[in-house]
Design an enzyme around this catalytic site. Structure first.
Site, PDB file in Angstrom:
ATOM      1  N   SER A 552      -2.171  -1.019   0.396  1.00 57.31           N
ATOM      2  CA  SER A 552      -0.796  -0.637   0.730  1.00 57.31           C
ATOM      3  C   SER A 552      -0.784   0.827   1.187  1.00 57.31           C
ATOM      4  O   SER A 552      -1.456   1.152   2.164  1.00 57.31           O
ATOM      5  CB  SER A 552       0.118  -0.889  -0.467  1.00 57.31           C
ATOM      6  OG  SER A 552       1.470  -0.846  -0.088  1.00 57.31           O
ATOM      7  N   ASP A 633       2.197 -11.345   4.222  1.00 56.39           N
ATOM      8  CA  ASP A 633       2.621  -9.993   3.880  1.00 56.39           C
ATOM      9  C   ASP A 633       3.640  -9.526   4.919  1.00 56.39           C
ATOM     10  O   ASP A 633       3.282  -9.015   5.960  1.00 56.39           O
ATOM     11  CB  ASP A 633       1.419  -9.038   3.851  1.00 56.39           C
ATOM     12  CG  ASP A 633       1.804  -7.648   3.375  1.00 56.39           C
ATOM     13  OD1 ASP A 633       3.007  -7.412   3.134  1.00 56.39           O
ATOM     14  OD2 ASP A 633       0.916  -6.797   3.244  1.00 56.39           O
ATOM     15  N   HIS A 665       1.528  -9.610  -0.060  1.00 54.57           N
ATOM     16  CA  HIS A 665       0.991  -8.253  -0.181  1.00 54.57           C
ATOM     17  C   HIS A 665      -0.101  -8.191  -1.249  1.00 54.57           C
ATOM     18  O   HIS A 665      -0.890  -7.254  -1.280  1.00 54.57           O
ATOM     19  CB  HIS A 665       2.144  -7.314  -0.532  1.00 54.57           C
ATOM     20  CG  HIS A 665       1.901  -5.872  -0.220  1.00 54.57           C
ATOM     21  ND1 HIS A 665       1.468  -5.413   1.009  1.00 54.57           N
ATOM     22  CD2 HIS A 665       2.019  -4.754  -0.992  1.00 54.57           C
ATOM     23  CE1 HIS A 665       1.350  -4.102   0.989  1.00 54.57           C
ATOM     24  NE2 HIS A 665       1.665  -3.676  -0.209  1.00 54.57           N
TER      25      HIS A 665
END
Length: 706
Positions: A552, A633, A665
């Site tokens: 991320s 995602d 994600h």
């Protein structure tokens, strides 16, 4: 006898039993919890409801059913749980601890999916019940499994959200259902055999998607409180959620009163964690100030009387509006006499328990820490009718689940049950864990967690495994993870260093907010300072064979590092669902995130997006890199993984792409997670010189042991 893994590998991590938070009985003698396991031999998951005797630490299986979930106490012996049925239905089932199976009976079957169940005893002996589920636009229960399927797959939108996290949105929305249970002839039934929509006739939705759950609402003998987004503003651009109150007397009202909003002047961000006092008159909750900052500091608030919703008090309020407690309260628990509030909040890489007076006027001093077992608290419950004893669920870098009892009045605690015998089952111990502090890019110190191999020899050198956390407003904690577990990397033969640089939570708002508008600035310089500190001070770390990994925002930083001098310090990089170009941030779903972190929209402040764009520096990319990305995602679309992979390949830089079409994600499915671990470890081991090992033959699957 305690079983022990011969080596802590991904297989051991993923097959180890996973326990839910423990829920103590009303008398404080027992605790209910769920435990699930996954087998790579059968490729199946199992699930149990178990009861723990708090005095002895011994547990017993009550229900063994993959479809059972959310055990909830009705009395010191009886408990309610949910059971998933065919065609998307859910059964409410009651069973007994003393007579399991024999006393089992079905209360009702709801023809839709429900979850997040809560109960509260009413004065007439009935139980108020509330849960969440989907509703159609006209307020009826929604069941995607029985809905008529359209002939076309087209999705048409005229407003935001279009999709959120991993789901394309439909007209259905989360609502809170309520009802009442009554007991006759030793069996429970749902009064009227119906649940009622507390949000019917409104545009409100609760729990707040995508992660809202039971913490978004609470019930008492006086009614229901819940948080919901303000339906009058754009949900993708603003974080504003309000607290609402619905007065209910019997929980059988077929036409509930309209939800009433709780006023909090000056605070208009996220409202969270509403909890009724035991007398049902007061509500403690938190609220943020900014309506476009998802990680703003929550303020602890008190609504003293549900009959006066305009009268709310803030704890430790200051004239400058910043608040006197520079910490972020999360969970809230009232003491049995309602005189004390127990809170959870992060501090220096751990989630701790704190206590304060429940009256803001008497809470002159900021909260004091309550002593708990090492690690991070994941759940907190009052133990019985005590005003000082708490049942605490926690984890640590070496233990995936620990139940303990803390006595806040004596500042003592005792461990009731550790799922891994405090790490022994995994071959791990606290002696492998350490921490360092070093000077950051400015006049502040930065903290990092350190994990060494279990067979660590101080006279040897171990390659550095440098982990960069996501968020960016997040932190590495002394807590367990099945996705990014430092011990997994350490047991391969690395010294793991997990820094919490500018942007990290739990170190005061100044450090956290320092990342705003400065994504590749202070945080990057803090990471450089960390690397240099390790190089100069940890003699047992070989920085010449270092690797770095991040997901991320951590993946963003991996891509940023690639184009900057720190990138040449690493033998290999791993980027999981990272940001390739900040100019693509408006392909995300929660637009308030880039608006806040880049201090404006891309059309009003394009320069800020361009300044910290990793794609601007691809000419400098040179380090071998593994790219992992998932198609579901929607926070960071798949092109954010394909683009850097294409560039690495076109430039002839050793690289690999691992794509999961059915993950979001996070990589959550056990079989996918095993592939993730094997690919990641093989990649970093190849370039660091650590000998690759077949973990499947070196670890052992671990049965439940209590």
């Amino acid at each position: 006898m305690t079983l022990k893994a011969t080596k802590f590998t991904p297989e051991v991590l993923l097959t180890a039993p996973r326990r839910s938070p423990g829920s103590p009985s009303p008398d404080g003698r027992k605790a209910l919890y769920m435990v699930s396991t996954y087998s790579f031999e059968t490729h199946k998951k199992t699930a149990q409801i178990r009861v723990l005797d708090i005095a002895s630490g011994q547990s017993t299986v009550l229900v063994e059913d993959l479809n059972a979930s959310e055990p909830t106490w009705l009395s010191d012996d009886e408990f309610l749980y949910l059971k998933s049925c065919d065609k998307g239905a859910t059964a409410l089932v009651v069973d007994s601890v003393s007579k399991p199976v024999a006393a089992l009976h079905e209360v009702a079957t709801i023809n839709s999916g429900i979850s997040n169940i809560k109960v509260a005893k009413l004065k007439d002996g009935r139980f108020a019940l509330a849960c969440s589920g989907l509703a159609t636009p006209d307020g009826r229960p929604a069941n995607p499994e029985t809905e008529k399927k359209p002939y076309s797959s087209a999705k048409i939108y005229t407003s935001l959200f279009v999709r959120h996290w991993d789901t394309w949105l439909t007209e259905n929305r989360n609502v809170i259902w309520y009802g009442a249970l009554e007991k006759r002839d030793a069996k429970y039934s749902l009064v009227g055999n119906s649940l009622f929509n507390a949000l019917g006739g409104t545009e409100l939705s609760s729990p707040v998607a995508p992660f809202g759950g039971s913490g978004d609402f609470d019930i008492s003998s006086s009614g229901l409180v819940f948080v919901a987004k303000d339906p009058t503003i754009n949900p993708a651009c603003y974080t504003k959620t309000d607290l609402y109150y619905v007065p209910l007397k019997t929980f059988t009202e077929t036409d509930p009163p309209a939800p009433k909003v709780v006023e909090t002047p000056g605070l208009e961000g996220y409202s969270q964690s509403p909890v009724f006092s035991h007398d049902g008159r007061r509500v403690a909750f938190t609220r943020m100030r900014s309506k476009q900052y998802e990680s703003d500091k929550p303020r602890l608030l008190l609504l003293p009387d549900v009959d006066d919703l305009g009268n709310v008090y803030e704890f430790w309020q200051t004239d400058d509006g910043e608040g006197g407690w520079d910490t972020r309260p999360e969970a809230i628990v009232w003491s049995a006499d309602d005189s004390t509030l127990f809170l959870t909040a992060e501090a220096n890489g751990r989630t701790l328990v704190w206590k304060t007076h429940s009256d803001p006027a008497k809470a002159k001093d900021t909260p004091e820490v309550v002593k708990t077992v090492e690690g991070s608290v994941t759940d907190l419950r009052l133990l019985g009718k005590s005003s000082s004893k708490l049942f605490v669920t926690s984890s640590s870098l070496i233990d995936n689940s620990c139940y303990s009892v803390t006595d806040a009045s004596k500042d003592t605690f005792s461990v009731v049950s550790s799922n891994s015998k405090q790490g022994k089952t995994f071959g791990l111990s606290r002696s492998s864990c350490d921490e360092i502090w070093f000077k950051g890019a400015g006049e502040y110190r930065v903290h990092a967690l350190v994990v060494r191999p279990s067979n660590f020899d101080k006279n040897k050198k171990y390659p550095l495994c440098f982990l960069i956390h996501g968020g960016p407003q997040g932190a590495w904690q002394d807590g367990w993870s099945t996705r990014w577990n430092p011990a997994i990397f350490a047991e391969q033969g690395y010294v793991v260093v997990a820094p919490n640089p500018t942007g990290s939570t739990g170190y005061g708002m100044a450090l956290q907010d320092g990342i705003t508008g400065d994504w590749g600035g202070r945080p990057y310089n803090d990471l450089v300072a960390c690397f240099e500190y390790v190089e100069e001070n940890l003699h047992y770390v070989d920085t010449q064979r270092a690797v770095a990994l991040g997901a991320s925002y951590g993946g963003y930083m991996i891509n940023w590092i690639q184009g900057h001098p720190l990138g040449r310090k690493f033998k290999a990089l791993v980027c999981h669902d990272g940001v390739f170009s900040t100019l693509n941030q408006w392909s995300t779903e929660e637009l308030f995130f880039p608006i806040h972190d880049f201090e404006g929209t891309i059309y009003d402040n394009r320069e800020a997006y361009e300044k910290w764009d990793p794609a601007r520096h691809v000419n400098e990319w040179a380090t071998p890199q593994l790219i992992i990305h998932s198609e579901l995602d929607y926070r960071l679309p798949i092109t954010e993984g394909l683009s850097p992979f294409n560039i690495l390949q076109a430039k002839g830089i050793p690289s690999k792409l691992v794509m999961f079409p059915d993950e979001n994600h996070w990589v959550l499915k056990p079989e996918n997670s095993l592939v993730w671990h094997r690919e990641v470890l093989a990649w970093i081991n190849k370039y660091s010189g650590v000998e690759a090992e077949d973990g499947a033959r070196e670890g052992v699957a671990l049965p439940v042991r209590d």
